[in-house]
Motif scaffolding. Sequence first.
Motif, PDB file in Angstrom:
ATOM      1  N   LEU A  20      92.858  -1.882  25.555  1.00  0.00           N
ATOM      2  CA  LEU A  20      93.947  -1.383  25.156  1.00  0.00           C
ATOM      3  C   LEU A  20      95.022  -2.826  25.032  1.00  0.00           C
ATOM      4  N   ILE A  21      94.265  -3.842  25.832  1.00  0.00           N
ATOM      5  CA  ILE A  21      94.842  -5.353  25.980  1.00  0.00           C
ATOM      6  C   ILE A  21      94.404  -6.408  25.037  1.00  0.00           C
ATOM      7  N   ALA A  22      94.869  -6.505  24.105  1.00  0.00           N
ATOM      8  CA  ALA A  22      94.314  -8.014  23.082  1.00  0.00           C
ATOM      9  C   ALA A  22      93.497  -8.970  24.256  1.00  0.00           C
ATOM     10  N   ASN A  23      94.244  -9.036  24.698  1.00  0.00           N
ATOM     11  CA  ASN A  23      93.961 -10.832  25.227  1.00  0.00           C
ATOM     12  C   ASN A  23      93.798 -10.409  26.588  1.00  0.00           C
ATOM     13  N   PRO A  24      92.536  -9.835  27.194  1.00  0.00           N
ATOM     14  CA  PRO A  24      92.417  -9.549  28.844  1.00  0.00           C
ATOM     15  C   PRO A  24      92.463 -10.866  29.917  1.00  0.00           C
ATOM     16  N   GLU A  25      92.553 -12.201  29.373  1.00  0.00           N
ATOM     17  CA  GLU A  25      91.519 -13.186  30.447  1.00  0.00           C
ATOM     18  C   GLU A  25      93.115 -14.400  30.499  1.00  0.00           C
ATOM     19  N   ALA A  26      93.549 -14.695  31.330  1.00  0.00           N
ATOM     20  CA  ALA A  26      94.768 -15.894  31.337  1.00  0.00           C
ATOM     21  C   ALA A  26      94.876 -16.749  30.255  1.00  0.00           C
ATOM     22  N   GLU A  27      93.483 -17.247  29.552  1.00  0.00           N
ATOM     23  CA  GLU A  27      93.595 -18.193  29.464  1.00  0.00           C
ATOM     24  C   GLU A  27      93.879 -17.861  28.035  1.00  0.00           C
ATOM     25  N   CYS A  28      94.375 -18.669  26.847  1.00  0.00           N
ATOM     26  CA  CYS A  28      94.783 -18.510  25.955  1.00  0.00           C
ATOM     27  C   CYS A  28      93.893 -18.381  24.131  1.00  0.00           C
ATOM     28  N   GLN A  29      93.096 -16.816  23.460  1.00  0.00           N
ATOM     29  CA  GLN A  29      92.680 -16.538  23.329  1.00  0.00           C
ATOM     30  C   GLN A  29      92.972 -16.478  21.676  1.00  0.00           C
ATOM     31  N   GLY A  30      94.273 -16.145  21.554  1.00  0.00           N
ATOM     32  CA  GLY A  30      94.571 -15.228  20.170  1.00  0.00           C
ATOM     33  C   GLY A  30      93.798 -14.146  19.064  1.00  0.00           C
ATOM     34  N   HIS A  31      93.345 -13.698  20.097  1.00  0.00           N
ATOM     35  CA  HIS A  31      93.133 -11.647  19.605  1.00  0.00           C
ATOM     36  C   HIS A  31      94.889 -10.484  19.489  1.00  0.00           C
ATOM     37  N   TRP A  32      94.844 -10.446  18.874  1.00  0.00           N
ATOM     38  CA  TRP A  32      96.011  -9.854  18.174  1.00  0.00           C
ATOM     39  C   TRP A  32      95.966  -7.820  17.364  1.00  0.00           C
ATOM     40  N   LEU A  33      96.707  -7.400  17.224  1.00  0.00           N
ATOM     41  CA  LEU A  33      96.672  -6.262  16.953  1.00  0.00           C
ATOM     42  C   LEU A  33      97.177  -5.237  16.005  1.00  0.00           C
ATOM     43  N   LYS A  34      96.755  -4.462  15.801  1.00  0.00           N
ATOM     44  CA  LYS A  34      96.935  -3.735  14.176  1.00  0.00           C
ATOM     45  C   LYS A  34      97.096  -2.496  14.474  1.00  0.00           C
TER      46      LYS A  34
END
Length: 336
Positions: A297-311
């Motif tokens: 349920l987490i778009a970006n599980p890593e601390a680094e910037c990734q850019g994934h989104w939820l819809k």
Amino acid sequence: MWRTLSLLFALTTALWSAASRNLDIYYLDVEGGAATLLVTPGGQSLLADTGWRGFEDRDPKRIYEVATHQAGLKKIDYVLITHFHADHVGGLEGLAKLLPIEHFLDHGDSVESAPRAAELWKTYESLAAGKRLTLHPGERLPLQGVEAVVVSSNGEVLQSPLKGGGQANEARCRDAQLKEDRPTEDPRSLGFLLTFGKFRFLDIGDLTWNKEHALACPQNRLGRVDLYQVTCHGANQSGAPEHVLALEPRVAIMNNGARKGGNKETFETLRKSPGLQDLWQVHRSLEAGDLNSDERLIANPEAECQGHWLKVSVASNGRYTVTNSRNNFSKTYAAR
């Protein structure tokens, strides 16, 4: 005759197609800036907040990518700025270079005068000149096919209950604790409650704890919602329990950053909310630890910037599906 029948068929098909389209809501990763893109069943678009400036236009580019490649937009009909902080209005200038913006919605003039805030305000004034509409509690956003009512703006909140609201809330309000409100843009956030059929969605920007309290006490003026955008990225300057618990959201989405928002106190309040089925997150919170949701349920599980989104895609019967762009995991929720 055949020409008449063909025209009638084409009209019927067009009306059926318009009626069957969903309301789509995209939660964009702007590192805690809470950019939220709505596309109505009729194809109108509203972007609530624009993320940060700088970082080589990272946030405007992310918004552009989703708006054009996922939502199929060629312009933004309305940009709504909840308040004039850098993480909410900073990306506007870069976005305006990438996509035409037709109209601007806001709470009124900025109240902050520090050099950085003044620069952001000057940029907004310039871009919105002649296309700006200031909204007040009780007024409606100019969207077709949905009903979106302003519930907070410029330090004021809705005074009369909305349809579906008005429930007594004295038990939760009796021992409620208030917090000191700073004279910043946060308590002036422009917030709205959107209804599409049986579906109800709340976004109140960074509205502060005491303003949330005013919406909830002594009666819950908003009623229950299906989808709750967690206020202020999940920071503990918001999230008054008497407000959150009265909303009884079925789904909550936290548009946080790994290090922005996502405080433990907010997670604890959300977990106590009656009827909450799931909490989705744009980022895993480094502070929250085990309180974070299941990684699916987490778009970006890593601390680094990734850019994934939820819809979130909402059907006309009120059923809605949340999808994680990182792993394509989705889950559907029934209408109340």
